[in-house]
Design an enzyme around this catalytic site. Structure first.
Site, PDB file in Angstrom:
ATOM      1  N   SER A 194       0.830  -1.210   0.000  1.00 36.08           N
ATOM      2  CA  SER A 194       0.000   0.000   0.000  1.00 36.08           C
ATOM      3  C   SER A 194       0.861   1.256   0.000  1.00 36.08           C
ATOM      4  O   SER A 194       0.488   2.272  -0.599  1.00 36.08           O
ATOM      5  CB  SER A 194      -0.921   0.002   1.222  1.00 36.08           C
ATOM      6  OG  SER A 194      -1.771  -1.122   1.216  1.00 36.08           O
ATOM      7  N   THR A 220       1.421  -3.130   9.334  1.00 38.16           N
ATOM      8  CA  THR A 220       1.773  -4.522   9.065  1.00 38.16           C
ATOM      9  C   THR A 220       1.812  -5.275  10.376  1.00 38.16           C
ATOM     10  O   THR A 220       2.616  -4.968  11.263  1.00 38.16           O
ATOM     11  CB  THR A 220       3.127  -4.655   8.347  1.00 38.16           C
ATOM     12  OG1 THR A 220       3.534  -6.032   8.372  1.00 38.16           O
ATOM     13  CG2 THR A 220       4.206  -3.810   9.004  1.00 38.16           C
ATOM     14  N   ASP A 222       2.821  -8.137  10.830  1.00 37.19           N
ATOM     15  CA  ASP A 222       4.045  -8.950  10.886  1.00 37.19           C
ATOM     16  C   ASP A 222       5.264  -8.163  11.340  1.00 37.19           C
ATOM     17  O   ASP A 222       6.321  -8.748  11.561  1.00 37.19           O
ATOM     18  CB  ASP A 222       4.355  -9.553   9.511  1.00 37.19           C
ATOM     19  CG  ASP A 222       3.320 -10.558   9.059  1.00 37.19           C
ATOM     20  OD1 ASP A 222       2.496 -10.975   9.898  1.00 37.19           O
ATOM     21  OD2 ASP A 222       3.317 -10.920   7.863  1.00 37.19           O
ATOM     22  N   MET A 265       1.107 -15.700  12.350  1.00 35.69           N
ATOM     23  CA  MET A 265       1.373 -14.902  11.152  1.00 35.69           C
ATOM     24  C   MET A 265       2.857 -14.623  11.016  1.00 35.69           C
ATOM     25  O   MET A 265       3.587 -14.578  11.988  1.00 35.69           O
ATOM     26  CB  MET A 265       0.573 -13.599  11.220  1.00 35.69           C
ATOM     27  CG  MET A 265      -0.913 -13.800  11.057  1.00 35.69           C
ATOM     28  SD  MET A 265      -1.874 -12.497  11.851  1.00 35.69           S
ATOM     29  CE  MET A 265      -1.535 -12.837  13.572  1.00 35.69           C
ATOM     30  N   ARG A 380      -6.109 -11.105  13.991  1.00 34.65           N
ATOM     31  CA  ARG A 380      -6.232  -9.938  13.113  1.00 34.65           C
ATOM     32  C   ARG A 380      -7.467  -9.101  13.430  1.00 34.65           C
ATOM     33  O   ARG A 380      -7.478  -7.892  13.184  1.00 34.65           O
ATOM     34  CB  ARG A 380      -6.326 -10.384  11.644  1.00 34.65           C
ATOM     35  CG  ARG A 380      -5.039 -10.910  11.086  1.00 34.65           C
ATOM     36  CD  ARG A 380      -5.156 -11.450   9.684  1.00 34.65           C
ATOM     37  NE  ARG A 380      -6.380 -11.212   8.968  1.00 34.65           N
ATOM     38  CZ  ARG A 380      -6.437 -10.886   7.677  1.00 34.65           C
ATOM     39  NH1 ARG A 380      -5.328 -10.728   6.996  1.00 34.65           N
ATOM     40  NH2 ARG A 380      -7.594 -10.729   7.064  1.00 34.65           N
TER      41      ARG A 380
END
Length: 473
Positions: A194, A220, A222, A265, A380
């Site tokens: 993005s 993010t 992660d 993740m 999430r």
């Protein structure tokens, strides 16, 4: 200090004595030298009346590296975030928009809320739009009016009230929409893909000569965006991962030869798995993409599982979703060229695969009780925790301050504990990954007492080649 003009890639590099380098971000004055300025409304804001120094000094910068030797050059710096004495927008002239892109992450709604509150409370902006459904919402959806009342309680919910999507980036259509609607501030919340899109939007806006500011807020879960200390949502993800690890531990300890396997993740970076393991103290083995492993033979995963089960009678394994992809030899060939709408490589489910391999290997040796837990979408979708809420607030306010001060084409991020404005190209040039020759990975190995799974005949060459990124396995 001597400055240089932007080069062919529109990079602003400022150099100074003792090896000082400032990787600066674009500013309105680069393209509009005579742009009018206005006094910052914060000087009359009651919230700032007790602050001794209202505004950030124009020369304040933040070093990228803070651990240096006496004879080290000063190195790379980034512009410090915060309010400036003069602004380049009058409040009544601002039409801002906010868009969320990519996958879900704890804290999205908090960032949206704090951008709206920052624009409204600090700068008196009344016209703010939400772009519905990610990048394609610019040209394929209606906008959502945002104000203090609309966003008041959204931080209590997970997800994003604006909706999101992967892909859908069409630079021409997006900038056409921005131009047609009269939008002059664009806030883009998303990951590295993005942010690349944000950079493309900024360049097209600049090519058209539009006085429109584009700012990115890196998202993010992660924690794989480079330069910055951490991204919002990461702390929440590590905290929520504890629930899955605790459940795996309960299952494992309740049965003879119990194994709890948790997939977390981490497509390319194993930060969530590493920090969740360090926080838990119940994990016996952590597997991440940066540290390849092998299954059979001396020093392999199966040997370690056998050893740990004989010692403790149970075991908990945490594996990042991107770990062991090279071992899925049969299916990887079919899918290694497939990508999702954001351009990310589609991964095989390593959790299901390794669960079956473990069961097959020990089938004739002992009776295993293996429980596989995948909490990905549960993590999430939760709201951000207290730590991430603070992080989201400061990121949002810093982005608003930067845009109002005329800075453009930047991502806001925490660098060595200070909020900074970072050029888009630094955020998107590579991914942040766990360095397995670093102390943090060594701390994890010490905590779990797991082997490194590094083949002995190559360990010496890897130690020398680690920093060069040429590890052999």
């Amino acid at each position: 200090m001597s400055s240089s003009v932007p080069n062919s890639e529109n990079r602003k590099i400022v150099t100074g004595p003792a090896g000082y380098i400032l990787e600066d971000v674009p500013h309105f004055t680069d393209d509009f030298p005579n742009a009018p300025t206005y006094p910052n409304p914060l000087q009359d804001n009651a919230a700032y009346s007790v602050v001794k120094q209202y505004f950030v000094d124009e020369d304040d910068t933040v070093p990228q590296k803070i651990v240096v030797h006496p004879d080290s050059p000063r190195g790379t710096h980034f512009r410090r975030a915060g309010p400036r004495q003069r602004v380049y927008f009058e409040s009544d002239d601002v039409l801002a928009c906010i868009v969320t892109c990519g996958g879900l992450c704890p804290g999205l709604n908090t960032v949206i809320r704090e951008i709206v509150c920052g624009l409204s409370y600090m700068y008196g902006v009344k016209r703010i739009l939400g772009i519905d459904g990610g990048y394609r919402g610019f040209y394929a959806r209606n906008t959502i009016h945002l104000d203090i009342k609309t966003v008041n309680d959204i931080h209590r919910s997970g997800g994003t009230i604006l909706g999101t999507s992967r892909g859908g980036h069409n630079t021409t259509k997006i900038v056409d929409s921005i131009q047609d609607r009269g939008i002059n501030q664009v806030y883009i919340i998303g990951g590295d893909g993005s942010q690349k899109g944000a950079a493309a939007i900024f360049e097209e806006i600049r090519r058209r000569g539009l006085k429109v500011a584009v700012a990115g807020i890196p998202k993010t879960i992660d924690n794989d965006i480079p330069i910055i200390d951490r991204s919002f949502g990461f702390d929440t993800a590590v905290e929520e991962a504890q629930r899955a690890i605790n459940a795996a531990h309960v299952e494992a300890t309740s049965f003879e030869n119990g194994i709890g396997l948790v997939k977390l993740m981490g497509r390319y970076s194993g930060f969530i798995a590493m920090y969740a393991t360090l926080a838990s103290r119940d994990v016996d083995c952590c597997l991440i993409p940066e540290s390849p492993f092998f299954l059979e033979g001396p020093g392999g995963l199966f040997e370690f599982i056998d050893k740990r089960l004989k010692e403790s009678g149970h075991m908990v394994i945490v594996i990042a979703e991107g770990a062991g992809q090279d071992l899925l030899s049969e299916s990887i060939e079919e899918s290694k060229t497939l990508k999702d709408a954001s351009g990310n490589k589609l991964l095989q489910d390593v959790g299901l695969w390794i669960s079956q391999r473990i069961k097959d290997h020990f089938a004739k040796k002992m009776t295993l009780n293996l429980k596989y837990i995948d909490p990905t979408y549960m993590i999430r979708a939760v709201p951000s925790n207290a730590s991430d809420n603070v992080c989201c607030t400061l990121l949002a306010q810093s982005a608003v301050h930067g845009v109002m001060a005329g800075y453009n084409g930047f991502t806001v991020g925490l660098v060595n504990g200070r909020h900074t404005y970072i050029p888009f190209y630094r955020i998107t040039e590579k991914q942040n990954k766990v360095v397995i020759t670093d102390r943090m990975w060594a701390r994890l190995l010490s905590s779990t007492n797991q082997p490194s799974f590094m083949r002995q005949d190559r360990s010496e060459s890897n130690q020398k080649a680690g920093e060069a990124g040429t590890m052999e396995w």
